[in-house]
Design an enzyme around this catalytic site. Structure first.
Site, PDB file in Angstrom:
ATOM      1  N   SER A 136       6.511  -5.873  -3.155  1.00 24.35           N
ATOM      2  CA  SER A 136       6.746  -7.119  -3.896  1.00 24.35           C
ATOM      3  C   SER A 136       6.495  -6.906  -5.379  1.00 24.35           C
ATOM      4  O   SER A 136       5.680  -6.063  -5.764  1.00 24.35           O
ATOM      5  CB  SER A 136       5.816  -8.220  -3.373  1.00 24.35           C
ATOM      6  OG  SER A 136       5.851  -9.365  -4.214  1.00 24.35           O
ATOM      7  N   TYR A 149      -2.302 -11.768  -1.537  1.00 26.03           N
ATOM      8  CA  TYR A 149      -0.996 -11.165  -1.266  1.00 26.03           C
ATOM      9  C   TYR A 149      -0.748 -10.001  -2.224  1.00 26.03           C
ATOM     10  O   TYR A 149      -0.312  -8.919  -1.809  1.00 26.03           O
ATOM     11  CB  TYR A 149       0.090 -12.224  -1.412  1.00 26.03           C
ATOM     12  CG  TYR A 149       1.486 -11.738  -1.116  1.00 26.03           C
ATOM     13  CD1 TYR A 149       1.899 -11.511   0.199  1.00 26.03           C
ATOM     14  CD2 TYR A 149       2.401 -11.521  -2.139  1.00 26.03           C
ATOM     15  CE1 TYR A 149       3.182 -11.078   0.474  1.00 26.03           C
ATOM     16  CE2 TYR A 149       3.681 -11.084  -1.873  1.00 26.03           C
ATOM     17  CZ  TYR A 149       4.075 -10.863  -0.565  1.00 26.03           C
ATOM     18  OH  TYR A 149       5.350 -10.430  -0.296  1.00 26.03           O
ATOM     19  N   LYS A 153      -0.064  -5.943  -1.402  1.00 22.11           N
ATOM     20  CA  LYS A 153       1.146  -5.235  -1.824  1.00 22.11           C
ATOM     21  C   LYS A 153       0.814  -4.107  -2.798  1.00 22.11           C
ATOM     22  O   LYS A 153       1.487  -3.067  -2.822  1.00 22.11           O
ATOM     23  CB  LYS A 153       2.144  -6.221  -2.444  1.00 22.11           C
ATOM     24  CG  LYS A 153       2.741  -7.193  -1.439  1.00 22.11           C
ATOM     25  CD  LYS A 153       3.467  -6.485  -0.301  1.00 22.11           C
ATOM     26  CE  LYS A 153       4.198  -7.455   0.604  1.00 22.11           C
ATOM     27  NZ  LYS A 153       4.971  -6.773   1.670  1.00 22.11           N
TER      28      LYS A 153
END
Length: 244
Positions: A136, A149, A153
């Site tokens: 991402s 998150y 990533k």
């Protein structure tokens, strides 16, 4: 430039919807035999109804031991796309460590677990292979409300580079792509608010969100022999967001 995967067998995780589903379809169009893995039976049934040639597998990657057994029983693969991921976003002060642990388990641990099973087969057969991890832009640029998150990533990007270093001598290439907001159910759940979406689009030089096909096509390139000297990269697919 024509890309073909005739005679190649591919495994795609998180294949029931969104980016994973499109990657499955595009791989099959290029001649690959594809195994689509998802934790949602209805998504798999829908994919199978539309593309009868696909092999579907129900598997919850959160259960590392059980998924290891399932994937080991699927046979050999030449190509792997680690697409499955979860996102539990919120402000830094409200983020729960349990949510970060859940994301780490799917977004990082499961990638390592699945890759180990597939790679051991590649090494045993001595055929080489290619892996693409779906990361991402959140690993490359700070985004509010994405602390957990983004951390997972970022870990995935680091794992990608280490995998590339260790597996390159076995002729197994490992790369990652780092998409911006893509018009999938998972992404749009966090960007459905018009004001928030407009804020993000203003920061993307192309002025829009991406489409799943715009991720699938670079993934196919990285999996193919056309990318035979590309290894250990993390490639933004972000319309220029991380460049500005």
């Amino acid at each position: 430039m024509e890309i073909t995967f005739n005679g190649k067998r591919a495994l795609v995780t998180g294949a029931g919807k969104g980016i994973g589903r499109v990657i499955v379809i595009e791989l099959m169009k290029c001649g690959a035999q594809v195994v689509a893995l998802s934790r949602t039976q209805s998504d798999l049934d829908s994919l199978k109804a539309e593309y009868p040639q696909v092999e579907i597998v129900l598997c919850d990657l959160a259960d590392l031991q059980e998924s290891n057994k399932i994937i080991a029983g699927l046979g050999d693969f030449d190509l792997l796309v680690n697409n499955a991921a979860i996102a539990k976003c919120g402000s830094f002060l409200d983020t729960k460590c349990s949510d970060v642990a859940d994301m780490m388990n799917i977004n990082v641990n499961a990638v390592i677990n699945v890759s180990q099973v597939v790679v051991k087969s590649m090494i045993r057969r001595g055929v080489g292979g290619a892996i693409v991890n779906i990361s991402s832009q959140a690993s490359m640029a700070a985004l509010a409300d994405h602390v957990g998150y983004a951390a997972t990533k970022g870990a995935l990007d680091s794992a990608t580079r280490v995998m590339a270093c260790e597996l390159g001598p076995k002729n197994i290439r490992v790369n990652a792509v780092n998409p911006t907001v893509i018009t999938t159910d998972m992404s749009m759940a966090g960007w459905s608010d018009p004001a928030r979406a407009a804020w993000m689009k203003e920061r993307i030089p192309l002025g829009r969100f991406g489409d799943p096909i715009e991720v699938a096509q670079p993934v196919l390139f990285l999996l193919s022999d056309k990318a035979s000297m590309i290894n250990g990269t993390t490639i933004p697919i972000d319309g220029g967001f991380t460049a500005c």
